[in-house]
Motif scaffolding. Structure first.
Motif, PDB file in Angstrom:
ATOM      1  N   PRO A   1       0.812  -1.217   0.000  1.00  0.00           N
ATOM      2  CA  PRO A   1       0.000   0.000   0.000  1.00  0.00           C
ATOM      3  C   PRO A   1       0.847   1.269   0.000  1.00  0.00           C
ATOM      4  O   PRO A   1       0.573   2.193  -0.752  1.00  0.00           O
ATOM      5  N   ALA A   2       1.920   1.268   0.803  1.00  0.00           N
ATOM      6  CA  ALA A   2       2.754   2.468   0.874  1.00  0.00           C
ATOM      7  C   ALA A   2       3.434   2.723  -0.458  1.00  0.00           C
ATOM      8  O   ALA A   2       3.393   3.834  -0.968  1.00  0.00           O
ATOM      9  N   SER A   3       4.022   1.663  -1.055  1.00  0.00           N
ATOM     10  CA  SER A   3       4.771   1.910  -2.275  1.00  0.00           C
ATOM     11  C   SER A   3       3.818   2.217  -3.432  1.00  0.00           C
ATOM     12  O   SER A   3       4.153   2.974  -4.320  1.00  0.00           O
ATOM     13  N   ALA A   4       2.597   1.659  -3.389  1.00  0.00           N
ATOM     14  CA  ALA A   4       1.660   1.929  -4.475  1.00  0.00           C
ATOM     15  C   ALA A   4       1.279   3.407  -4.504  1.00  0.00           C
ATOM     16  O   ALA A   4       1.125   3.991  -5.560  1.00  0.00           O
ATOM     17  N   SER A   5       1.141   3.995  -3.333  1.00  0.00           N
ATOM     18  CA  SER A   5       0.727   5.402  -3.328  1.00  0.00           C
ATOM     19  C   SER A   5       1.859   6.307  -3.791  1.00  0.00           C
ATOM     20  O   SER A   5       1.635   7.412  -4.245  1.00  0.00           O
ATOM     21  N   ASP A   6       3.102   5.810  -3.701  1.00  0.00           N
ATOM     22  CA  ASP A   6       4.223   6.588  -4.215  1.00  0.00           C
ATOM     23  C   ASP A   6       4.339   6.457  -5.718  1.00  0.00           C
ATOM     24  O   ASP A   6       4.962   7.266  -6.375  1.00  0.00           O
ATOM     25  N   HIS A   7       3.767   5.385  -6.245  1.00  0.00           N
ATOM     26  CA  HIS A   7       3.985   5.044  -7.636  1.00  0.00           C
ATOM     27  C   HIS A   7       3.272   6.041  -8.546  1.00  0.00           C
ATOM     28  O   HIS A   7       2.095   6.312  -8.362  1.00  0.00           O
ATOM     29  N   GLY A   8       3.990   6.552  -9.536  1.00  0.00           N
ATOM     30  CA  GLY A   8       3.445   7.556 -10.437  1.00  0.00           C
ATOM     31  C   GLY A   8       2.144   7.122 -11.089  1.00  0.00           C
ATOM     32  O   GLY A   8       1.272   7.926 -11.392  1.00  0.00           O
TER      33      GLY A   8
ATOM     34  N   ALA B   1       1.131  16.631 -11.728  1.00  0.00           N
ATOM     35  CA  ALA B   1       2.047  17.469 -12.484  1.00  0.00           C
ATOM     36  C   ALA B   1       3.159  17.962 -11.567  1.00  0.00           C
ATOM     37  O   ALA B   1       2.903  18.376 -10.441  1.00  0.00           O
ATOM     38  N   LYS B   2       4.381  17.882 -12.069  1.00  0.00           N
ATOM     39  CA  LYS B   2       5.518  18.406 -11.307  1.00  0.00           C
ATOM     40  C   LYS B   2       6.085  19.600 -12.063  1.00  0.00           C
ATOM     41  O   LYS B   2       6.277  19.538 -13.279  1.00  0.00           O
ATOM     42  N   PHE B   3       6.337  20.662 -11.329  1.00  0.00           N
ATOM     43  CA  PHE B   3       6.927  21.842 -11.940  1.00  0.00           C
ATOM     44  C   PHE B   3       8.316  22.058 -11.347  1.00  0.00           C
ATOM     45  O   PHE B   3       8.511  21.864 -10.145  1.00  0.00           O
ATOM     46  N   ASN B   4       9.284  22.461 -12.192  1.00  0.00           N
ATOM     47  CA  ASN B   4      10.625  22.732 -11.649  1.00  0.00           C
ATOM     48  C   ASN B   4      10.683  24.166 -11.116  1.00  0.00           C
ATOM     49  O   ASN B   4       9.681  24.887 -11.136  1.00  0.00           O
ATOM     50  N   GLN B   5      11.872  24.548 -10.632  1.00  0.00           N
ATOM     51  CA  GLN B   5      11.986  25.864  -9.992  1.00  0.00           C
ATOM     52  C   GLN B   5      11.725  27.003 -10.957  1.00  0.00           C
ATOM     53  O   GLN B   5      11.276  28.067 -10.553  1.00  0.00           O
ATOM     54  N   ALA B   6      11.985  26.759 -12.231  1.00  0.00           N
ATOM     55  CA  ALA B   6      11.726  27.797 -13.233  1.00  0.00           C
ATOM     56  C   ALA B   6      10.230  27.877 -13.588  1.00  0.00           C
ATOM     57  O   ALA B   6       9.825  28.683 -14.416  1.00  0.00           O
ATOM     58  N   GLY B   7       9.413  27.010 -12.946  1.00  0.00           N
ATOM     59  CA  GLY B   7       7.984  27.021 -13.236  1.00  0.00           C
ATOM     60  C   GLY B   7       7.622  26.242 -14.487  1.00  0.00           C
ATOM     61  O   GLY B   7       6.502  26.311 -14.988  1.00  0.00           O
ATOM     62  N   GLU B   8       8.599  25.470 -15.005  1.00  0.00           N
ATOM     63  CA  GLU B   8       8.316  24.660 -16.195  1.00  0.00           C
ATOM     64  C   GLU B   8       7.785  23.294 -15.782  1.00  0.00           C
ATOM     65  O   GLU B   8       8.155  22.764 -14.737  1.00  0.00           O
ATOM     66  N   LEU B   9       6.907  22.760 -16.627  1.00  0.00           N
ATOM     67  CA  LEU B   9       6.359  21.426 -16.354  1.00  0.00           C
ATOM     68  C   LEU B   9       7.428  20.373 -16.628  1.00  0.00           C
ATOM     69  O   LEU B   9       8.072  20.387 -17.678  1.00  0.00           O
ATOM     70  N   VAL B  10       7.601  19.461 -15.670  1.00  0.00           N
ATOM     71  CA  VAL B  10       8.522  18.340 -15.866  1.00  0.00           C
ATOM     72  C   VAL B  10       7.802  17.281 -16.699  1.00  0.00           C
ATOM     73  O   VAL B  10       6.616  16.997 -16.469  1.00  0.00           O
ATOM     74  N   ARG B  11       8.507  16.739 -17.672  1.00  0.00           N
ATOM     75  CA  ARG B  11       7.921  15.740 -18.576  1.00  0.00           C
ATOM     76  C   ARG B  11       7.257  14.610 -17.778  1.00  0.00           C
ATOM     77  O   ARG B  11       7.891  13.975 -16.947  1.00  0.00           O
ATOM     78  N   PRO B  12       5.950  14.360 -18.005  1.00  0.00           N
ATOM     79  CA  PRO B  12       5.294  13.291 -17.250  1.00  0.00           C
ATOM     80  C   PRO B  12       5.853  11.921 -17.662  1.00  0.00           C
ATOM     81  O   PRO B  12       6.007  11.662 -18.851  1.00  0.00           O
ATOM     82  N   ALA B  13       6.158  11.096 -16.673  1.00  0.00           N
ATOM     83  CA  ALA B  13       6.745   9.780 -16.955  1.00  0.00           C
ATOM     84  C   ALA B  13       5.643   8.759 -17.235  1.00  0.00           C
ATOM     85  O   ALA B  13       4.547   8.854 -16.677  1.00  0.00           O
ATOM     86  N   ASN B  14       5.923   7.811 -18.091  1.00  0.00           N
ATOM     87  CA  ASN B  14       5.049   6.637 -18.305  1.00  0.00           C
ATOM     88  C   ASN B  14       3.630   6.954 -18.757  1.00  0.00           C
ATOM     89  O   ASN B  14       2.719   6.182 -18.511  1.00  0.00           O
TER      90      ASN B  14
END
Ligand code: HEC
Length: 197
Positions: A30-37, A43-56
């Protein structure tokens, strides 16, 4: 008798660790599943406010594949040619429940070429290979309040790991998309799964 005891011993010796590791796995999952993308894609944004490429995203829920072939668009469709589109699984689950796009929804659209125009099934447009940009939209009412709560991004090629918001995209979606900036009129899986229909 000797043989019997031998089997008892090896069986127990073999099963006990299996049982133990089985217990460990069920506890850990259960714990690892909730971490799983996969389950909690967000959506993850970097410090420059750009969207990080979504994985998978190719493993997300597939919502359709419109095609604007070159030969029907003077050789230059805006998005050549098939558009394979996917929504993140948490947003799919929310959509099935509510018929709405949740805050944080991500839709990715990847281009695939027309590989051939005839197949054993007849004449038509048959997919070739992936290649070309990935377009992504993200619903975030804080970041993108100005463009009806959706931000738009293009990852030019495989190497593009982040992308800045493209302000030129929203207008056409605003004018032409059927529901909440998304072209649900072309996404049969979404319409079929909506409780609002
Ligand atoms: C001239 C109109 C137009 C413009 C400009 C436009 N789009 Fe779209 N977009 C569409 C249409 C039509 C669809 C659905 C059918 C398709 O994919 O061909 C779509 C679908 C999408 C989807 C799938 C989810 C949805 O909203 O239906 C994404 C993601 C997307 N576009 C991203 C972008 C990005 C990023 C840009 C800017 C670079 C952009 N779009 C600019 C017309 C447009």
């Amino acid at each position: 008798m000797l043989q019997h005891r031998f089997f008892q011993k090896t069986l127990l010796g073999g099963i006990a660790p299996l049982l133990l590791s089985g217990m460990l796995i069920t506890q850990v999952t259960p714990a690892s599943a909730s971490d799983h993308g996969h389950h909690k894609a967000h959506a993850k944004f970097n410090q420059a406010g750009e969207l990080v490429r979504p994985a998978n995203f190719r493993e997300w829920v597939f919502i359709g594949a419109p095609v604007t072939p070159k030969d029907m668009n003077n050789g230059k469709p805006a998005f050549p040619e098939f558009h394979y589109a996917y929504i993140d699984p948490a947003s799919w689950a929310h959509w099935k429940k509510t018929g709405e796009f949740r805050e944080g929804a991500i839709i990715a659209k990847e281009l695939v070429s027309v590989g051939s125009k005839s197949a054993a099934s007849g004449s038509g447009y048959f997919p070739g290979d992936y290649g070309g940009p990935v377009a992504v939209s993200v619903k975030d009412s804080k970041r993108f309040a100005k463009s009806n709560n959706w931000g738009y991004f293009v990852f030019g090629d495989d190497k593009a790991q982040s992308a800045a918001a493209d302000e030129s995209c929203a207008g056409c979606h605003k004018t032409n998309a059927a529901q909440d900036m998304v072209f649900t009129q072309y996404w049969a899986p979404l319409r079929a799964a909506s409780p609002k229909k």
